[in-house]
Design an enzyme around this catalytic site. Structure first.
Site, short mmCIF file in Angstrom:
data_model
loop_
_atom_site.label_atom_id
_atom_site.label_comp_id
_atom_site.label_asym_id
_atom_site.label_seq_id
_atom_site.Cartn_x
_atom_site.Cartn_y
_atom_site.Cartn_z
N MET A 9 -9.39 -13.54 12.15
CA MET A 9 -10.12 -12.22 12.57
C MET A 9 -10.07 -12.33 13.91
O MET A 9 -9.23 -13.12 14.73
CB MET A 9 -11.62 -12.23 11.86
N CYS A 10 -10.52 -11.13 14.65
CA CYS A 10 -10.67 -10.90 15.96
C CYS A 10 -11.84 -10.39 16.35
O CYS A 10 -12.80 -10.35 15.64
CB CYS A 10 -9.51 -9.77 16.30
#
Lengths: 257, 257
Positions: B1-2
């Site tokens: 994810m970011c």
């Protein structure tokens, strides 16, 4: 008017030396104070640095001068505004997507009363003649090749046609690249040099800086530098003939068509 | 994810303090090492800094941390790759032109098996689900409003519809702006804070850094910061509810429709 700087090479190379001399013209050794920009391709990716400050006073230009970003396709520009205010959106190079790749364009010249109509895909964001010309080029390429990117030989005659028709409106020196193809069009003033083995030392015109490329290169390296006016005073630069559209590949100019 | 970071304000403001904490998560206090990027709007112009290096090791991130660029609309992203290799073309934010303005987009989440078809105007350059989603959003907006940009009230229901249909494919937190409108969509995790008079001091979570905004602001200033998780530990952040699409204007969240 403005000035152009381009680089095309057969191996990723940094442009620090050439940019050092070029950026000096953005307010110190020359009058191009109205913004600047530089685009570096890395694979399909593209870094674009823009600033409406003069390149001699821009912290971002300082970063580009000092931080060696290696690339095979680079386009840079320093601006002396003719059309369009001194604003970030009017700084070159401009960038758009076509055929799933980024295309980058910078222009030196002036196209008075240039007002292309009926563009479906591309629209300018700023108010320069240059960005309009870029949009018209991409629009024409896309209308003629709507799905996939043609070969270099396939794209060249069409690009030459649209370039000639725009050049009739004024002065139209430009650099154009998608990270694979690299085009340089001379309308009035554009020169290049190819550095390859045996390498030598080069000395900037705009600053007392010398680089000995023998220390920095492999024998197989080849680098073409394209600029509005020569950047070094101890090398032989080749003027591109007015009306010529060159395609550079692996650091060498090709004249197609 | 970011992770996502956004800023929307009523006067041009620098993001140095928030970016200082945020960038630390790109390899030091968190694992988001696979590239980063930040976009600053200045009028219609847009500066976009991208790097496939971790933000804690990037000279370009160092410049952004230290050089106060003032803007009313900022979108930043640090990447932990789920889809797409660690390459420059896969770094967010992505940028395209629509209605004569640049649009910028960054995504936190994952959209497995997302493969939109039939896009006429926009095509991804890299191979992330995120850039595909951005292209589909712009394509939908453009197909429905082919000529001119609609009002905020006009664009909102359509953006909400296309957002909901993409969010069904996975996790879809995003920030989207054209320098005038600023949208924040929460699918699972996104928070914001509005800083306005009376201002106070704020202390970062990721670094022992405090800023006293009383020293730096005028009473009329208002700044909204939007982030995947709160950046400060002595302020009250508001979680955006999953499914909500907020439009920020002059530093305030609006919930339309």
């Amino acid at each position: 008017m403005c000035q152009l700087l381009g680089m095309n090479c057969n191996v990723p190379t940094d442009i620090c030396f050439s940019f050092e001399g070029f950026a000096t013209r953005g307010g110190k050794t020359d009058e191009h104070r109205d913004g600047w920009g530089i685009a570096f391709f890395e694979g399909k990716g593209c870094r674009l640095f823009l600033d409406s400050k003069p390149s001699i006073a821009s912290p971002i230009a300082e970063l580009v001068r000092c931080y060696p970003i290696r690339s095979t396709h680079v386009i840079a520009h320093i601006r002396k505004a003719t059309q369009g205010k001194i604003l970030l959106e009017n700084c070159h190079p401009f960038r758009r997507q076509l055929w799933g790749q980024y295309w980058v364009f910078a222009h030196n010249g002036d196209l008075p009363a240039f007002a292309p109509q009926g563009m479906e895909f591309y629209r300018p964001v700023g108010d320069t003649d240059s960005e309009k010309a870029f949009c018209l080029i991409l629009e024409t390429l896309r209308q003629n090749f709507p799905k996939e990117k043609p070969s270099l030989e396939g794209i060249y005659p069409l690009l030459k046609d649209i370039t000639n028709s725009i050049a009739e409106k004024g002065v139209f020196n430009y650099l154009l690249s998608d990270g694979e193809y690299f085009f340089a069009h001379c309308s009035t003033q554009l020169s290049y040099i190819v550095r390859q083995a045996p390498f030598a030392a080069a000395h900037l015109i705009d600053q007392d800086v010398t680089v000995d490329f023998r220390q920095l290169t492999k024998p197989s390296d080849r680098v073409a530098i394209i600029a509005t006016t020569p950047l070094t005073d101890n090398e032989l630069w080749t003027p591109i003939q007015p009306g010529d559209l060159l395609a550079f590949q692996d650091g060498l100019p090709l004249k197609l068509g």
